[in-house]
Design an enzyme around this catalytic site. Structure first.
Site, short mmCIF file in Angstrom:
data_model
loop_
_atom_site.label_atom_id
_atom_site.label_comp_id
_atom_site.label_asym_id
_atom_site.label_seq_id
_atom_site.Cartn_x
_atom_site.Cartn_y
_atom_site.Cartn_z
N HIS A 268 -7.58 1.83 3.33
CA HIS A 268 -6.89 0.54 3.39
C HIS A 268 -5.38 0.65 3.49
O HIS A 268 -4.69 -0.37 3.45
CB HIS A 268 -7.22 -0.32 2.16
CG HIS A 268 -8.66 -0.68 2.03
ND1 HIS A 268 -9.19 -1.85 2.51
CD2 HIS A 268 -9.69 -0.01 1.47
CE1 HIS A 268 -10.48 -1.91 2.25
NE2 HIS A 268 -10.81 -0.79 1.61
N THR B 170 -5.94 -10.14 5.63
CA THR B 170 -7.09 -11.03 5.74
C THR B 170 -6.64 -12.47 5.54
O THR B 170 -7.31 -13.39 6.01
CB THR B 170 -8.19 -10.66 4.71
OG1 THR B 170 -7.55 -10.44 3.45
CG2 THR B 170 -8.93 -9.42 5.13
N LYS C 230 0.62 -14.06 -0.38
CA LYS C 230 0.14 -12.68 -0.42
C LYS C 230 0.90 -11.98 -1.53
O LYS C 230 1.88 -12.51 -2.06
CB LYS C 230 0.39 -11.97 0.92
CG LYS C 230 1.84 -12.13 1.42
CD LYS C 230 2.07 -11.47 2.77
CE LYS C 230 1.60 -12.29 3.95
NZ LYS C 230 0.39 -11.79 4.59
N ARG C 231 0.45 -10.75 -1.88
CA ARG C 231 1.21 -9.99 -2.87
C ARG C 231 2.66 -9.85 -2.42
O ARG C 231 2.96 -9.81 -1.21
CB ARG C 231 0.58 -8.59 -3.06
CG ARG C 231 -0.72 -8.60 -3.83
CD ARG C 231 -0.54 -9.11 -5.26
NE ARG C 231 0.13 -8.13 -6.09
CZ ARG C 231 -0.49 -7.31 -6.94
NH1 ARG C 231 -1.81 -7.36 -7.08
NH2 ARG C 231 0.18 -6.46 -7.67
N LYS D 285 5.89 -6.42 3.24
CA LYS D 285 5.39 -7.72 3.74
C LYS D 285 6.55 -8.67 4.08
O LYS D 285 6.35 -9.70 4.69
CB LYS D 285 4.47 -8.35 2.69
CG LYS D 285 3.19 -7.54 2.43
CD LYS D 285 2.34 -8.18 1.35
CE LYS D 285 1.17 -7.34 0.90
NZ LYS D 285 0.01 -7.42 1.83
N LYS E 70 -7.73 -16.17 7.26
CA LYS E 70 -8.05 -17.40 6.51
C LYS E 70 -7.19 -18.56 7.00
O LYS E 70 -7.68 -19.68 7.19
CB LYS E 70 -7.82 -17.17 5.01
CG LYS E 70 -8.79 -16.17 4.39
CD LYS E 70 -8.32 -15.64 3.02
CE LYS E 70 -9.09 -14.36 2.69
NZ LYS E 70 -8.52 -13.61 1.56
#
Ligand code: 26Q
Length: 831
Positions: free
Chosen positions: A369, A666, A560-561, A566, A670
């Site tokens: 991952h 992911t 998200k985290r 990110k 969504k």
């Protein structure tokens, strides 16, 4: 008990599926299980009453499913994961059994409100983020496809921490999700396995002259099973999630109690039960704690004992194990399963090393991952030697055989030997868990096309040379049952009215929406749904954060985290730029920028980013100069439940990681499935989302992965980008010089200094293009019909990202398993 005589028990009351039956069940459960009456029942009592009544309706199907797997001797899949981010269960179970309307009616007859009860449920937050939620989506998909799958994990007493915000800063509060009991679990006190730790290995020669290994003088902790039913959608299949809880052994009791120090003895007993106490809240750095290693081995050992016990009920030797059992390793966290299976086969069951290795490598497969070096798990050789001495020997033997093969393939190339070795000799000796997982598996997969390709080219390139067929791609997916049907009832209803409900089991049917993308009536219905969802979220923001946002503004969402790669900071640089433009008199379209996400408790920079988001929000939201054109909302405690509240209300989905860093994502799927347009980089599954929805229906910006690589090669000068763009300089100066933190002007200097000097995630390089891309977003949003058309086309083209598709691919290309149809029960219910 257990006499050989046939037992004589009348059949149980059938659990009916109509309103009256459910009402009677609720009455019974309130009295006999909860032990209350209508005068004393609290809201939580009613919730538990309803859960029990619903659960009763799962049990027959559950047992029937398990019986059908047993009788057909089907090949089974075991999904080993340290995380299962399940979320709430009640409404999911009702929808998957198509009992939601029945339950709503039964409750309203009684005078209760289903929606209010649902809100009472604690969520099972047994995961950090993407990897844990993926495991939960996969369980749903396996059950829905009728695949004999089972999850194994840990029943943490405390799941992912609850995030509170105090003065703009994250604080962590423990999550005692089991405090009021868990109505969905079945304790199995008889399913108890001993798990050994520490001790030493003794060796002797047996009568045949073979060396035998005994792992002795160990400390033993028991693993006790708790089962949770996993219903498929509308197919009567109910699979099982088995979670292990640590229990002190009886032996522990006697030994210590006899020592005469009773209080000390009880202390020691409690200490041994702390193994399953808490989930580690780090999602990208190896915490390196002994307790974490022990958790990994604890659940792996119990799960393998359970798997072999089930296999041996129908087989008297292990030759057929790979034909009947597939074990998927969710990242390297359970990779110790590989030496553990070797130990069981060789030491306990006396197979030869060759036979055992053949069976082991045909049984396991491994999902990677992440490519980020700091997230790759390694353990000091010395530590493994202490905690799992026999496993260390086995790992060294695996490595010995493996390196012989490497030397045979690459004669004279000692560099490749040291790169491939299971032991990293460069900084202390450490076991590379990813190498162990690759060597011990028949297939290894990445989670998006780009990520799998990068695996072949970077961290696993030497393995790829050795075996070009080993690394596969299985692009992630999400379950449309939870992420559309459950989270977004308005959109689900509109879709079903338009194209029927086949999409719930076959998400490709969403393509039937394509002709409606240009239909003004459908566009208008679609936009009404979105606006209603936004009004709901606006209410939630008002109640949680105490300020108003405009449901007609563009809802720009990054959930998200919190992590540097990110790039929440890049989003924030756009917010500040926008703020400056509005103050300078530009007439910009109204926006509400929504953030949510947790930072690992030890990740100081991520926490500082959360604080900065709050500081910026404070200034922007209260400056009359913004004329209400810009609002920033950080929604606390992002989890499966709040994801369900936020995602259906998004217009714009921020997927802006530095190209090459996000394995898949992911949340991107969504959000697009719920009709948001993506603004993103060509990273992870964004690439495939573009391929599906078409480049004209997604906002792409920034460096590609190749360009990132090239830049790192030629040398990157972030300051040059800063000086070249006045708006960027201005935004950075405001952050760095205390515009948003006048009391502590240096507070955010570490963030801006790092951008000017190093900027490892290339925010400065991507800023200009990102801002330009946001301008294209504004332009399109000003034309509602054009926006609606593109959003509808996004929904219509998301079929590829159903977890059902992902699981079907794993089943065919990795597991070699087929669905089992539990016909018996279907016949029974039809009659
Ligand atoms: C490792 C060692 C010690 C303690 C904790 C950990 C640990 C725990 C969780 C390391 C990583 C994680 C979680 C990683 C994760 O969620 N990765 C995400 O997986 C998703 C599903 O494949 C992808 O979509 C995301 O891109 C990826 O970031």
């Amino acid at each position: 008990m257990n006499s050989k005589k046939p037992l004589n028990i009348p059949s149980h009351d059938p659990s009916g599926f109509d309103v009256e039956a459910l009402k009677r069940a609720i009455a019974n459960r309130l009295t006999y299980s909860v032990g209350k009456d209508i005068h004393t029942a609290t809201d939580r009592d009613w919730l538990h009453t309803l859960c029990y009544a619903v659960r009763d309706r799962l049990i027959e199907r559950w047992m029937e499913t398990q019986r059908s797997y047993y009788h057909s001797d089907a090949k089974r899949v075991y999904y080993l994961s340290l995380e299962f981010l399940i979320g709430r269960t009640l409404y999911n179970a009702l929808l998957n059994m198509e009992l939601d309307d029945t339950a709503r009616k039964a409750l309203s007859d009684i005078g209760l409100d289903l929606e209010a009860l649902r809100e009472q449920e604690f969520e099972a937050g047994l995961g950090n983020g993407g990897l844990g939620r993926l495991a939960a989506c996969f369980l749903d998909a396996m059950a829905t496809l009728g695949i004999p799958g089972m999850g194994y994990g840990i029943r943490y007493e405390y799941g992912m921490f609850h995030q509170d915000i105090e003065n703009g800063q994250q604080t962590e509060i423990s999550d005692p999700w089991l405090r009021f009991g868990n109505p969905w679990e079945f304790p199995r006190p008889e399913v108890l396995y001993p798990v050994q730790f520490n001790g030493q290995v003794t060796r002797f020669r047996d009568a045949q002259g073979n060396t035998q290994h005994h792992w002795v003088d160990t400390e033993v902790i028991n693993a006790m099973a708790y089962d949770m039913p996993v219903p498929g959608y509308g197919n009567n299949t109910v699979n099982n999630l088995r979670l292990w809880s640590a229990k002190a052994t009886r032996d522990f009791d006697l030994r210590l109690f006899n020592s005469g120090n009773y209080i000390h003895a009880v202390d020691e007993k409690t200490a041994s039960e702390k193994l399953s106490k808490v989930l580690y809240p780090d999602d990208s750095t190896d915490s390196g704690r002994v307790l974490r290693l022990k958790q990994e081995y604890f659940f792996v050992s119990a799960s393998l004992q359970d798997i072999l016990y089930r296999f041996k009920k129908t087989h008297d030797n292990f030759a057929a194990l790979p034909d009947k059992v597939a074990i998927q390793l969710n990242d390297t966290h359970p990779a110790i399963a590989i030496p553990e299976l070797m130990r069981l086969l060789v030491d306990t069951h006396q197979l030869s090393w060759r036979e055992a290795w053949d069976i082991t490598t045909r049984t396991f497969s491994y999902t990677n991952h992440t490519l980020m070096p700091e997230a790759l798990e390694t353990w000091p050789v010395n530590l493994i030697g202490l905690v799992l001495p026999r496993h260390l020997e086995i790992i060294e033997e695996i490595n010995h055989h493996f390196l012989i093969e490497v030397r045979r393939r690459f004669p004279g190339d000692e560099a490749i030997v040291s790169r491939l070795s299971l032991i990293d000799e460069s900084n202390g000796r450490r076991v590379r868990m990813a190498h162990l997982a690759v060597v011990g598996s028949h297939h290894v997969n990445g989670v998006s096309a780009l990520h799998s390709q990068l695996m072949r080219e970077s961290i696993f390139s030497d393995f790829h040379r050795m075996d070009p067929d080993k690394i596969l791609n299985m692009t992630n997916g999400i379950t449309p049952r939870r992420w559309l049907n459950q989270a977004n009832p308005r959109l689900s209803k509109l879709i079903t009215q338009t194209i029927g409900n086949g999409w719930l089991k076959n998400l490709d049917e969403l393509k039937k929406l394509i002709p409606y993308a240009d239909d003004p009536a459908f566009q208008s219905d679609f936009l009404k749904v979105k606006t209603a969802n936004k009004a709901d979220l606006a209410k939630l923001i008002q109640s949680k954060l105490g300020f108003q946002v405009d449901p007609n503004s563009l809802f720009d969402v990054q959930v998200k985290r919190i992590h540097e790669y990110k790039r929440q900071l890049l989003n924030l640089l756009h917010v500040i730029t926008r703020y400056n433009r509005i103050r300078a008199g530009h007439d910009l379209a109204p926006r509400t920028v929504v953030f949510a996400g947790k930072a690992a408790p030890g990740y100081a920079r991520a926490k500082l980013i959360i604080r900065l988001i709050h500081s910026v929000a404070e200034v922007v939201n209260n400056d009359p100069a913004t004329r209400g054109l810009l609002k920033v909302a950080f929604i606390p405690n992002y989890n499966v439940t709040t994801a369900g509240d936020i995602i259906p209300a998004a217009d714009l989905s921020e997927q802006i990681s530095t190209a090459g860093t996000e394995a898949s994502g992911t949340g991107n799927m969504k959000l697009a499935l719920n009709g948001a347009l993506t603004i993103g980089t060509l990273d992870g599954a964004n690439v495939e989302i573009r391929d599906e929805v078409g480049a004209e229906n997604i906002f792409l910006f920034g460096l590609t992965c190749e360009e990132v690589k090239a830049l790192e090669h030629t040398g990157y000068n972030p300051a040059a980008h800063g000086h070249a763009n006045a708006e960027l300089t201005q935004a950075l100066d405001m952050i760095g010089q205390g515009y948003f933190s006048p009391e502590t002007p240096d507070l955010y200097r570490p963030l801006t200094d790092s951008l000017w000097q190093h900027d490892p995630y290339l925010l400065m390089a991507d800023y200009t293009d990102y801002i330009a891309c946001q301008e294209r977003v504004d332009a399109l949003f000003s034309d509602p019909a054009a926006w609606a058309k593109r959003a509808i086309l996004n929904v219509a083209n998301m079929g590829q990202f159903s977890a059902d598709r992902t699981i079907a691919e794993y089943a065919e290309h990795i597991w070699n398993v087929q669905p089992v149809n539990s016909c018996l029960l279907k016949q029974k219910r039809a009659a």
